[in-house]
Design an enzyme around this catalytic site. Structure first.
Site, PDB file in Angstrom:
ATOM      1  CE  LYS A   1       1.015 -11.660 -93.516  1.00 45.33           C
ATOM      2  NZ  LYS A   1       0.890 -12.985 -92.894  1.00 45.33           N
ATOM      3  CB  THR A   2      -5.480  -8.874 -93.809  1.00 47.70           C
ATOM      4  OG1 THR A   2      -4.648  -9.466 -94.807  1.00 47.70           O
ATOM      5  CG2 THR A   2      -6.587  -8.084 -94.482  1.00 47.70           C
TER       6      THR A   2
ATOM      7  CD  GLU B   1      -1.649  -8.331 -95.403  1.00 45.30           C
ATOM      8  OE1 GLU B   1      -1.691  -9.554 -95.611  1.00 45.30           O
ATOM      9  OE2 GLU B   1      -2.649  -7.576 -95.521  1.00 45.30           O
TER      10      GLU B   1
END
Length: 472
Positions: free
Chosen positions: A124-125, A168
């Site tokens: 995600k990051t 995110e």
């Protein structure tokens, strides 16, 4: 209050954040401060992130004390990590001040914009960062909230002047159900966060709820190659989501992927990626190593295209992303040994980063200092963590970093060490961090790569390994 400041959750002109130094909390605090709110908060310890917030005019207290919450506070923002006995939370309730969850605060920041929400068990990051950097380099001035710093402390979030908001979306506590994205990305779906999810069925149900929140006429960008993501796609297609005009765009190396990856060619610490998008080939550079990062870049490409941004423009802009802190971040070099930091803490992430570094290392040895994260994760996935460490030439395993959890009887790092040895790995357990640093530095020879790995404070040991190497 500044014009345009969202009020959908509560009056947020004078918010107080409990745990303001955390990655998610600090980002929201920063955006609110940039939008004109008078932001305050507290954290257990001082940090570079806290100092970056102070530079924006945010009041940051060190330590938790009921006196930090004043009657003029408009709301108190908390994360799932804040316990009920926190004195500031108790004071807020005593004063009748609204208590707002971090996810609700973030959702309110997206009101009136075009949100892209990036979800998945892993990646995600990185993917959120790729989008933020690429859109910024194209002059689109997005707002964004990322779970890690791009470079300097406090670079995890920004209030932009454009209409796009990249966020995110964290599934760990189901808080991603609060968002209403125009475009949602699902990178992968696996069982994790065992304290909150008891089975894969619960995970699928949670991700289905997330995808159901996509606005009518919106787009779901989802991995075609990952089994969990493919099963989610099947469930979404079988459900009622299609009635809302949802467009599903799959990406990956599968022959039937809508955005198909036809080649990923390693180029040292970069990759060259070729995709077929809208029937035409497109080749671009990803400035970080590893096939999984190439897939993240393609997810970002597909999401941007879903908002109407030309794919060729995005492909060129993706090259400007050179990494985010703790995601295979080079910490330095000493005695001809490179030390790299990895946030990987789930076996899938560990395997992906170790394979990426193995590919970049060539004939060099790969040495790992690993710190397990959470007792519950170690209990469920300790064997798989040990199997992943077998990809290293040698590794040292620290004690479990507890984070928000209390110890579980019988669950220690020995589970990982034993599993790694059973898989044929050269692995050592070490409780003392100073001894572990000395051990890694003593193992390393010129040309080797040393990887500090884990989601806890193992990141602080990379510079210490470099110092030790420099003295030898």
């Amino acid at each position: 209050m500044a014009p345009g400041l969202p009020q959908s959750v509560s009056d947020m002109d004078r918010p107080h954040f409990i745990g303001i130094g955390g990655a998610g909390m600090s980002g929201i605090a920063k955006i609110l401060a940039q939008r004109g709110a008078r932001v305050a908060g507290s954290d257990a310890r001082d940090s570079a992130t806290a100092e970056a917030l102070r530079a924006l005019g945010v009041t940051v207290h060190i330590g938790h004390d009921a006196a930090h919450v004043c009657p003029k506070t408009s709301c108190v923002v908390v994360s799932s990590a804040i316990r009920e006995d926190n004195p500031e939370l108790a004071r807020a309730k005593e004063l009748g001040i609204p208590v707002v969850h971090r996810s609700d605060a973030l959702a309110s920041l997206m009101d009136g914009l075009r949100p892209i929400a990036v979800a998945g068990t892993h990646g995600k990051t990185t993917t959120t960062s790729m989008l933020a950097v690429s859109l910024t380099s194209l002059g689109l001035s997005p707002s964004y909230a990322i779970g890690g710093d791009l470079d300097a402390p406090g670079s995890n979030a920004l209030h932009g002047e454009g209409g796009i908001f990249v966020a995110e979306a964290d599934e760990s506590d189901r808080s991603f159900h609060k968002y209403r994205p125009e475009v949602a990305i699902v990178l992968n779906v696996e069982l994790d966060h065992h304290a909150n999810y008891a089975s894969m069925d619960e995970i699928y149900e949670s991700f289905e709820t997330f995808t159901s929140k996509i606005v009518p006429g919106g787009t779901l960008v989802v991995a075609a190659d990952h089994p969990g993501a493919a099963e989610l796609t099947r469930r979404v297609r079988a459900g009622a989501a299609q009635a809302s005009g949802l467009t599903i765009v799959t990406y990956g190396e599968s022959q039937d992927a809508d955005v198909r990856i036809t080649a990923v060619t390693p180029r040292g610490l970069t990759s060259e990626v070729t995709v077929l998008i809208d029937g035409a080939p497109l080749t671009f550079t990803v400035s970080v190593p590893g096939r999984h990062y190439a897939h993240n870049a393609v997810a970002a490409l597909a999401a941007g295209a879903a908002l109407g941004i030309p794919a060729a423009d995005l492909a060129g802009a993706i090259k400007s992303y050179t990494g985010v802190k703790r995601r295979l971040q080079l910490k330095g070099e000493a005695a001809s040994v490179q030390v790299i930091d990895s946030y990987a803490h789930h076996p899938t992430e560990m395997t992906a980063d170790l394979e990426a570094m193995r590919g970049a290392a060539g004939d060099a040895r790969l040495l790992v200092l690993f710190q397990p994260h959470l007792f519950s994760r170690t209990q469920e996935l300790g064997k798989e963590m040990g199997d992943a460490l077998a990809l290293a030439d040698a590794s040292v395993v620290l004690d479990i970093y507890p984070a928000r959890e209390d110890p579980i009887p019988g669950i220690t790092s020995a589970l990982i060490v034993d599993a790694a040895r059973a898989a044929g790995a050269d692995v050592h357990g070490e409780s003392d961090k100073a001894a572990a640093v000395s051990m890694l530095a003593g193992m390393a020879k010129p040309g080797d790569l040393v990887l500090t790995m884990g989601a806890g404070d193992v990141t602080e040991l990379g510079p210490r390994i470099l110092d030790d190497l420099a003295k030898r």
